[in-house]
Design a protein around this motif. Sequence first.
Motif, PDB file in Angstrom:
ATOM      1  N   GLU A 169      -1.610  19.464  14.680  1.00 62.09           N
ATOM      2  CA  GLU A 169      -1.240  19.981  13.275  1.00 62.09           C
ATOM      3  C   GLU A 169      -1.675  18.864  12.283  1.00 62.09           C
ATOM      4  OE1 GLU A 169       2.754  21.350  12.110  1.00 62.09           O
ATOM      5  OE2 GLU A 169       3.066  21.373  14.254  1.00 62.09           O
TER       6      GLU A 169
ATOM      7  N   ARG B 150       4.251  11.862 -10.219  1.00 59.20           N
ATOM      8  CA  ARG B 150       3.497  12.925 -10.308  1.00 59.20           C
ATOM      9  C   ARG B 150       4.481  14.129 -10.218  1.00 59.20           C
ATOM     10  NH1 ARG B 150      -1.914  11.449  -8.024  1.00 59.20           N
ATOM     11  NH2 ARG B 150      -0.717  11.584  -5.839  1.00 59.20           N
TER      12      ARG B 150
ATOM     13  N   ARG C 169       7.017  17.882   6.448  1.00 59.07           N
ATOM     14  CA  ARG C 169       5.504  18.114   6.287  1.00 59.07           C
ATOM     15  C   ARG C 169       4.846  17.649   7.293  1.00 59.07           C
ATOM     16  NH1 ARG C 169       6.934  16.978   1.185  1.00 59.07           N
ATOM     17  NH2 ARG C 169       6.316  14.750   1.271  1.00 59.07           N
ATOM     18  N   ALA C 170       5.447  16.712   8.518  1.00 61.55           N
ATOM     19  CA  ALA C 170       4.642  16.041   9.516  1.00 61.55           C
ATOM     20  C   ALA C 170       3.832  15.057   9.225  1.00 61.55           C
ATOM     21  CB  ALA C 170       3.758  17.371  10.544  1.00 61.55           C
ATOM     22  N   THR C 171       3.878  14.843   7.851  1.00 60.40           N
ATOM     23  CA  THR C 171       2.948  13.490   7.285  1.00 60.40           C
ATOM     24  C   THR C 171       3.646  12.110   7.932  1.00 60.40           C
ATOM     25  OG1 THR C 171       4.215  13.597   5.493  1.00 60.40           O
ATOM     26  CG2 THR C 171       1.862  14.480   5.466  1.00 60.40           C
TER      27      THR C 171
ATOM     28  N   ALA D 249      -1.641  16.868   9.139  1.00 59.99           N
ATOM     29  CA  ALA D 249      -0.687  16.898   8.249  1.00 59.99           C
ATOM     30  C   ALA D 249      -1.300  15.389   7.269  1.00 59.99           C
ATOM     31  CB  ALA D 249       0.608  16.189   8.675  1.00 59.99           C
ATOM     32  N   PHE D 250      -1.964  15.785   6.152  1.00 62.25           N
ATOM     33  CA  PHE D 250      -2.452  14.777   5.135  1.00 62.25           C
ATOM     34  C   PHE D 250      -1.582  14.992   3.755  1.00 62.25           C
ATOM     35  CE2 PHE D 250      -6.434  15.813   7.600  1.00 62.25           C
ATOM     36  CZ  PHE D 250      -6.410  14.722   8.528  1.00 62.25           C
ATOM     37  N   TYR D 251      -1.771  14.047   3.044  1.00 63.62           N
ATOM     38  CA  TYR D 251      -1.318  14.309   1.740  1.00 63.62           C
ATOM     39  C   TYR D 251      -2.015  15.082   1.140  1.00 63.62           C
ATOM     40  CZ  TYR D 251       1.328  10.415   3.392  1.00 63.62           C
ATOM     41  OH  TYR D 251       2.399   9.565   4.353  1.00 63.62           O
TER      42      TYR D 251
ATOM     43  N   THR E  40       0.893  -1.066   0.084  1.00 65.61           N
ATOM     44  CA  THR E  40      -0.058  -0.046  -0.103  1.00 65.61           C
ATOM     45  C   THR E  40       0.718   1.361  -0.015  1.00 65.61           C
ATOM     46  OG1 THR E  40      -1.546  -1.146   1.121  1.00 65.61           O
ATOM     47  CG2 THR E  40      -1.810   1.180   1.139  1.00 65.61           C
TER      48      THR E  40
ATOM     49  N   PHE F 107      -6.890   5.136   1.961  1.00 69.10           N
ATOM     50  CA  PHE F 107      -5.334   4.747   2.106  1.00 69.10           C
ATOM     51  C   PHE F 107      -5.017   4.406   3.375  1.00 69.10           C
ATOM     52  CE2 PHE F 107      -1.026   6.590   3.266  1.00 69.10           C
ATOM     53  CZ  PHE F 107      -0.511   5.776   2.531  1.00 69.10           C
ATOM     54  N   PHE F 108      -5.693   5.163   4.589  1.00 68.59           N
ATOM     55  CA  PHE F 108      -5.564   4.736   5.885  1.00 68.59           C
ATOM     56  C   PHE F 108      -6.371   3.769   6.247  1.00 68.59           C
ATOM     57  CE2 PHE F 108      -3.687   9.116   5.726  1.00 68.59           C
ATOM     58  CZ  PHE F 108      -2.592   9.108   6.429  1.00 68.59           C
TER      59      PHE F 108
ATOM     60  N   ALA G 207      -9.891  14.314   9.690  1.00 68.11           N
ATOM     61  CA  ALA G 207      -8.987  13.730  10.826  1.00 68.11           C
ATOM     62  C   ALA G 207      -9.919  12.706  11.853  1.00 68.11           C
ATOM     63  CB  ALA G 207      -8.226  14.808  11.547  1.00 68.11           C
TER      64      ALA G 207
ATOM     65  N   TYR H 167       2.494  11.538  11.679  1.00 73.23           N
ATOM     66  CA  TYR H 167       1.022  10.963  11.339  1.00 73.23           C
ATOM     67  C   TYR H 167       0.865   9.596  10.929  1.00 73.23           C
ATOM     68  CZ  TYR H 167      -3.959  10.793  10.578  1.00 73.23           C
ATOM     69  OH  TYR H 167      -5.302  10.532  10.513  1.00 73.23           O
TER      70      TYR H 167
ATOM     71  N   GLU I 143      -2.491  16.501  -1.644  1.00 76.67           N
ATOM     72  CA  GLU I 143      -2.891  16.485  -3.349  1.00 76.67           C
ATOM     73  C   GLU I 143      -3.860  15.082  -3.655  1.00 76.67           C
ATOM     74  OE1 GLU I 143      -0.094  15.864  -2.279  1.00 76.67           O
ATOM     75  OE2 GLU I 143       0.253  13.801  -2.494  1.00 76.67           O
ATOM     76  N   MET I 144      -4.020  14.131  -2.350  1.00 79.32           N
ATOM     77  CA  MET I 144      -4.834  12.928  -2.494  1.00 79.32           C
ATOM     78  C   MET I 144      -6.376  13.608  -2.245  1.00 79.32           C
ATOM     79  SD  MET I 144      -3.111  10.282  -0.342  1.00 79.32           S
ATOM     80  CE  MET I 144      -3.847   8.697  -0.779  1.00 79.32           C
TER      81      MET I 144
END
Lengths: 277, 285
Positions: B81, A19, A86-88, B83-85, A8, B96-97, B137, A91, B87-88
Amino acid sequence: MNWVIVWTLAQKELRDALRNRWFVLYTLAFLVLALAFSYLALAGAGMVGFAGFGRTAASLINLVLLIVPLMALTIGAQSLAGEQERATLAYLLAQPISRAEIFLGKYLGLLLSLFASLALGFGISGLVMTLNGSGAADPMALVTMVALAFLLSLTMLSVGFLISAFTNRGGVAVGIGLFLWLVFVFLGDLGMMGTAITMRVPIDTLFWLSLANPLQIFKMAAIFNIQATLDILGPAGIYAMQRYETYLTAIFMAGLALWVLVPAGIAFVRFHAKSDF
Amino acid sequence: MITFTHLTKRFGRYTAVDNLSFNVAPEQATALWGPNGAGKTTVIKCLLGLLRYNGTIRVDGYDAYRQGRQARRLVGYVPQELAFYEEMSTLDTARFFAQLKQAPRTEAVTLLSQVGLAEHAGKPVAALSGGMKQRLALALALLGDPPVLVLDEPTSNLDPAGRSQFLQLLAQVKAAGKTILFTSHRLEEIEQIADQVIVMERGAVRLTCPGDELATALGLRTTVKLHLPTGLLDNALDVLQRAGYAARRNGVGVLVDVHPGEKAQPIHTLNQAQIAVTDFEVESS
């Protein structure tokens, strides 16, 4: 290790890389230059037209040496550090997945994107040459060249991951990656030439020293693949041919494999131990 | 459900969390309350395995560091904070999650509907407002139906309308039987959601009390200054004092000391007595 999670994450990395405008630009540049080099390969010999695969492969070595490390180092360096900035990444780490799965997923995704890019570049130039009737006199030379270029890209991807694991900002990581690219491509050669002249390094040591640079390993392996000799590299090449001829392929493969595994291993250990998210 | 035992976290010489011990009871909402720098977020990061620490944290018996994956499987997390992607798309993010948490893919759609994001499913996350991202979130945190929800300052970046909407959703989640641990420095959130409050100061527990007793326990007081027509001042003062308020005259208005969560009550009391309030000001201490 849960391979569904790894896959995944790899799929997401692959989509992101395809991209990424820089990645696409590198791929297009590689494709266009590969076609141009193929066309011009025999021009110097008085023939204007597409060259055979063997000679074309020889002309592609320098192109691979320039573009492939740049592409792999850049995406590798951005991989962990960019996400941390970016802190991702924090997460992602807060989810019920292990750090090994995140690391492997990212590595696999970028590995596949590099493979796709190289396959596209080499594939289309090979196809165009075939359609133009230049004849696939030595197609195995091109296939081996693609495999070696792919291995080279993995060495640089691992070095990129190593940089990324030790930095927290994507920009800094890419900056270090570009500096290392310069070192590998230009300064490494100059440094070795300078060392050889001033220190009067024995020829045997010079050969082994050259294996410290993965780009040199690729270059020697690629030339050996096309010509079955390293005479073109001068005394060190002639010495290597006489001393190690039977083992040269194994030495080159082991060198590239070490350059893939050691930086990636250190990067993983660092990422696993990291706790400043 | 969650136990913190002698939790200590140092950054160099700075001690962010100092020998912290407390329990989060199952199906209860526990709040970490305190000023910025009190160590609330550090506690959450330790629980999620993002920081190394001394001491022990257990989630339903699993060690949060050594058995991190098992512990995190029981926890849904809403970060401070977001923080996601970016552009998705919203739906792709949820899917995805869901895959990472090995939850059914259909759950992604169900949860987006539950938090009111179904019509925004096709939008890239970057196009969502702050309130929508916060609800996303929450949906992601609920994927896989974890028994524990951990939220770090969940409403700090929301406007009043977004905050109110989010707190309603959180109340529903709590009513569904989830164990909630959240950080906040907003009194109204604590009073609305928390069963227990851990008041933190400089990384240590200052006091523990029920959520609705926090204002009293900390001696927090709010004064409402009511502006009234001059002729009605004495009458208003009399009505308020008979209703039990500590009220006094102040120039052209009346000062009333109230519980921080009942600021509108004196106005309501005066309206019932047919006395119209023309304006009001609030001072907290």
